[in-house]
Design an enzyme around this catalytic site. Structure first.
Site, PDB file in Angstrom:
ATOM      1  N   HIS A  35       0.761  -1.134   0.015  1.00  0.00           N
ATOM      2  CA  HIS A  35      -0.139   0.016  -0.153  1.00  0.00           C
ATOM      3  C   HIS A  35       1.175   1.360  -0.062  1.00  0.00           C
ATOM      4  CE1 HIS A  35      -4.082  -1.320   0.168  1.00  0.00           C
ATOM      5  NE2 HIS A  35      -3.841  -2.442   1.066  1.00  0.00           N
ATOM      6  N   GLU A  36       1.716   1.319   0.684  1.00  0.00           N
ATOM      7  CA  GLU A  36       2.826   2.550   0.806  1.00  0.00           C
ATOM      8  C   GLU A  36       3.422   2.641  -0.626  1.00  0.00           C
ATOM      9  OE1 GLU A  36       3.021   4.532   3.223  1.00  0.00           O
ATOM     10  OE2 GLU A  36       1.681   3.585   4.432  1.00  0.00           O
TER      11      GLU A  36
ATOM     12  N   ARG B  82       2.313   2.185  -3.402  1.00  0.00           N
ATOM     13  CA  ARG B  82       1.430   2.889  -4.260  1.00  0.00           C
ATOM     14  C   ARG B  82       1.171   4.463  -4.345  1.00  0.00           C
ATOM     15  NH1 ARG B  82      -3.708  -0.654  -5.813  1.00  0.00           N
ATOM     16  NH2 ARG B  82      -2.803  -2.261  -7.010  1.00  0.00           N
TER      17      ARG B  82
ATOM     18  N   THR C 242       5.801 -10.093 -14.388  1.00  0.00           N
ATOM     19  CA  THR C 242       6.333  -9.262 -13.363  1.00  0.00           C
ATOM     20  C   THR C 242       7.346 -10.556 -12.609  1.00  0.00           C
ATOM     21  OG1 THR C 242       4.418 -10.283 -11.975  1.00  0.00           O
ATOM     22  CG2 THR C 242       4.301  -7.894 -12.808  1.00  0.00           C
TER      23      THR C 242
END
Length: 461
Positions: free
Chosen positions: A256-257, A259, A424
């Site tokens: 999350h961080e 992003r 990826t």
């Protein structure tokens, strides 16, 4: 050294051992009371019968003046009696000092036995009985004959078989077998009491090895040693659960961080393109940002699937897991003009976290559809309590040198299989992680179709 407690393991072993020894000693000590070869008290019924015999003798010889006709009658009595029970009785007289009064026609063995019996009597007023060979002597009984007091000794033929305990002590091998037979139930109970907590620990360890980290209150029952081991095992499971949750939360937080700065980077790239126009450098920045966003998306997918996946396991039929997945993949292959061969799904069940396992299998099949040229083949079979799922395609495949590395996170093979697709390098890593969590195995090799073959082996419920 402290005294053993019955709640402890070695205390129970100690108690069972001495309880078994106590039973054996009690049997040995109680044997003399059953042995007719030892002097013992007369039962009330037998005593009444002997008194009737004594009274009958006094009545028959009430008018005799001397002992000679009485002793002669005692000698001839067995042959003259009509009753079988009376013929088995032989009568002897002793004076008040214990001297035997009899004729010389009796067998020597009978007299030796009689003398031994008379000498073993401590109290003439208390009749006793004792077995010599096959003759049971009973007495003394006070009797009045020929104007004087005497003691009557009655000998009876003994026809009863030897007592069971006597047979055992006369044959040591039989005694050993009976001791083993008697102690076996207690030893079996002890073995069961020891094995049950150990078996519960074994089953709990198997569940942990299969990725099921559940605390079991049953482990904290039994002897004190096993209770302590069970409590320590539950504490270990709780600690592992906590570490897994922290790791999953950390992975989710990092994703999350990441992003936020990524969104600012793409916004800055878009503004730069608007002001300065398109350029190869800005397009390269945009491409790498998109790849980075895909990686973060995969990490978020991995963290979301793994949250408490080790706790939320359930038993599912293979058909409920694979039918919808096969239908979707078949439709996707048809849209890409590729042939997909699907097998019949075995009627078996698997203990799993459905969402995580389905995501792993979907990843394998969709990769095969994506990289296969014309044909994708899926095979399933059950053997030795395991289900094997094999997916292969006819694409370019992976070189032999790189087959062992494709499950590493962020690893991208050197062939066009990944270079053109912009992968990826996380898809197979997520799949491998999911299979390992279900205590399974995953392997990659060259397919006979020409492309890549992925084989997944999972334990059945």
């Amino acid at each position: 050294m402290r005294l053993p407690k019955i709640t402890s393991l070695y205390g129970r072993i100690f108690a069972i051992f001495w309880f078994t020894m106590f039973l054996i000693v009690m049997v040995v000590l109680s044997l003399p009371s059953f042995d007719p070869r030892n002097s013992r008290a007369i039962s009330p019924h037998h005593h009444d019968v002997m008194l009737k015999v004594r009274d009958r003798v006094e009545e028959n010889f009430a008018f005799a003046d001397t002992l000679e006709p009485i002793l002669k009658a005692f000698e001839e009595r067995p042959s003259r009696e009509k009753d079988k029970d009376d013929r088995r009785l032989r009568l002897f007289l002793t004076d008040l000092d214990g001297r035997i009064i009899a004729q010389d026609k009796r067998p020597e063995f009978m007299f030796r036995s009689l003398r031994n019996f008379v000498s073993s009597i401590d109290n003439p007023e208390v009749p006793r009985q004792r077995l010599y060979g096959k003759t049971m002597f009973t007495g003394p009984l006070p009797i009045y004959l020929a104007g004087q007091d005497y003691f009557l000794i009655i000998a009876t033929k003994w026809h009863e078989p030897p007592h069971f305990l006597l047979q055992l002590f006369d044959h040591p091998i039989r005694l050993l077998l009976v001791v083993m037979l008697v102690s076996t139930p207690f030893l079996l109970w002890l073995a069961w009491a020891l094995s049950q907590p150990a078996r519960r620990l074994e089953e709990a360890a198997k569940r942990v090895s299969q990725g099921v980290f559940e605390m079991d209150p049953e482990l904290e029952k039994g002897t004190s040693e096993f209770r302590q081991a069970g409590a320590s095992f539950n504490q270990m499971v709780e600690a592992v659960n906590m570490m897994i949750r922290r790791q999953q939360r950390l992975l989710s937080d990092i994703s999350h961080e990441l992003r936020s700065p990524l969104a600012r980077l793409r916004m800055a790239q878009a503004l730069a393109s608007r002001k300065q126009g398109e350029s190869n450098e800005l397009n390269r920045i945009d491409l790498e940002a998109q790849r980075l966003e895909q990686m973060i998306g995969k990490l978020l997918e991995l963290s979301s699937l793994q949250v408490d996946s080790h706790l939320t396991r359930e038993c599912q039929p293979l058909s409920s897991l694979l039918e919808d997945l096969f239908a979707d993949c078949q439709f996707e292959a048809q849209q890409m003009n590729k042939q997909m061969i699907l097998p019949d799904i075995p009627k078996q069940e698997i203990y799993c976290y459905p969402q995580l396992l389905m995501s792993a299998l979907e990843n394998i099949i969709r990769n095969a559809i994506c990289y296969g040229q014309h044909q994708i083949q899926v095979s399933i079979w059950v053997e030795a309590g395991e289900v094997t799922i094999r997916v292969e395609d006819d694409g370019e495949g992976v070189s032999e040198e790189e087959l062992s590395s494709i499950f590493r996170p962020f690893y991208r093979v050197s062939t066009a299989r990944d270079r053109h697709s912009g992968g990826t390098g996380l898809g197979l890593a997520i799949t491998e992680n999911a299979v390992r969590q279900h205590n399974g195995r995953i392997n990659a090799e060259r397919s006979e179709l020409g492309g890549l073959l992925i084989e997944v082996v999972l334990p059945l419920a």
